[in-house]
Enzyme design. Structure first.
Site, PDB file in Angstrom:
ATOM      1  CB  SER A   1     -11.396 -13.082   8.767  1.00 36.16           C
ATOM      2  OG  SER A   1     -11.411 -12.225   9.906  1.00 36.16           O
TER       3      SER A   1
ATOM      4  CE1 TYR B   1     -15.021 -10.420   6.215  1.00 35.00           C
ATOM      5  CE2 TYR B   1     -14.586 -10.655   8.571  1.00 35.00           C
ATOM      6  CZ  TYR B   1     -14.126 -10.522   7.267  1.00 35.00           C
ATOM      7  OH  TYR B   1     -12.779 -10.507   7.028  1.00 35.00           O
ATOM      8  CB  ALA B   2     -17.525 -13.779  12.105  1.00 33.94           C
ATOM      9  CB  ALA B   3     -21.362 -16.912  10.145  1.00 26.65           C
ATOM     10  CB  ALA B   4     -19.488 -15.630   5.293  1.00 29.06           C
ATOM     11  CE  LYS B   5     -13.578 -13.282   4.699  1.00 29.14           C
ATOM     12  NZ  LYS B   5     -12.989 -13.439   3.335  1.00 29.14           N
TER      13      LYS B   5
ATOM     14  CB  ILE C   1      -4.170  -6.216   7.603  1.00 28.64           C
ATOM     15  CG1 ILE C   1      -4.115  -7.717   7.947  1.00 28.64           C
ATOM     16  CG2 ILE C   1      -3.039  -5.822   6.661  1.00 28.64           C
ATOM     17  CD1 ILE C   1      -2.862  -8.176   8.644  1.00 28.64           C
TER      18      ILE C   1
END
Length: 263
Positions: free
Chosen positions: A142, A156-160, A189
């Site tokens: 992402s 979420y951002a850290a995992a991505k 999207i």
């Protein structure tokens, strides 16, 4: 767009696309199957109406080790092996409120969904690819790994971000053995889930157009002027999975309409 020259480029290929019953995952499933691939896809829940030629479905939760086992068993039973693995599953269920609102449980859930699920599946299916001396793995990360939205999706951002780093390391290790590993980083999207969010925001924004502009502004704007479409992400995935991308290894392709403001 006319992609008719590639309508059979995946003939004889066996592909696994996780989370392929909606949004970008569904678009990727349709694109690969439409070009001749035999596809297996997964979701936590059985879809009520899911009938696409050359596509098999297995109910499994990729965030759990037993889910990985069910998927690997289905790959062997329904596909008889694997040539293309697209790790599509991801998302965030964490609450708003910033970093201090996130508990250990929230962090573990996000890591399992957005990183460890892919790690477990790769580890289980790589031996098959290594035995045949070829294979393609695509991780869907992402743009939030570069532009984290700390208010609600920091974990979420850290995992991505971790997924992107892991993807690069995996490529470095297995490229010499014929395995291509790359990543796709979508921006905003316009999936079914995004449309539902736009509908909810439209109640207070006054219109769907105002709600959409509000969402784009929250990302700092989209120079292209609109969100991407699932089919556009699917076309990028198809290119990276194809022999046309034979020399592309360890790369991440951003598809965000120009949202990320730096090079």
């Amino acid at each position: 767009m006319n992609f008719s020259s590639y309508d059979k480029e995946f003939q004889g290929k066996r592909a696994l696309v996780t989370g392929g019953t909606q949004g970008m995952g569904l678009a990727i499933v349709r694109r690969l199957a439409g070009a001749g691939a035999k596809v297996l896809t997964t979701a936590r829940n059985i879809p009520s109406d899911y009938h696409i030629p050359n596509v098999h479905f297995v109910q499994a939760d990729i965030t759990k080790p037993e889910g990985t086992k069910a998927i690997v068993d289905a790959v062997k039973e329904k596909l008889g092996g694997i040539d293309i693995l697209i790790n599509m599953v991801g998302g965030s269920n964490s609450p708003a409120g910033g970093a201090l609102a996130l508990t250990d449980e929230h962090w573990l859930e996000e890591l399992n969904m957005n990183l460890l699920g892919s790690v477990r599946l790769d580890r289980s299916l790589l031996p098959i690819m290594l035995e045949q001396g070829k294979g393609v793995i695509i991780h869907v990360s992402s743009i939030q790994r570069t532009l984290p939205l700390y208010e609600s999706t920091l974990a979420y951002a850290a995992a991505k971000a971790a997924l992107a780093t892991y993807s690069k390391g995996l490529s470095n290790e297995f490229a010499p053995q014929g395995i291509r590993v790359n990543a796709i980083a979508p921006g905003f999207i316009q999936t079914e889930a995004a449309n539902r969010l736009i509908d909810r925001l439209a109640v207070t924004a006054g219109s769907r157009e105002a709600a959409l502009n509000q969402l784009m502004d929250s990302l700092g704007g989209i120079p292209f002027g609109r969100p991407g479409l699932p089919e556009e992400v699917a076309e990028l995935a198809a290119f990276l999975a194809s022999d046309r991308a034979a020399s592309i290894h360890g790369s991440e392709y951003v598809i965000d309409g120009g949202t990320i403001p730096t090079v």
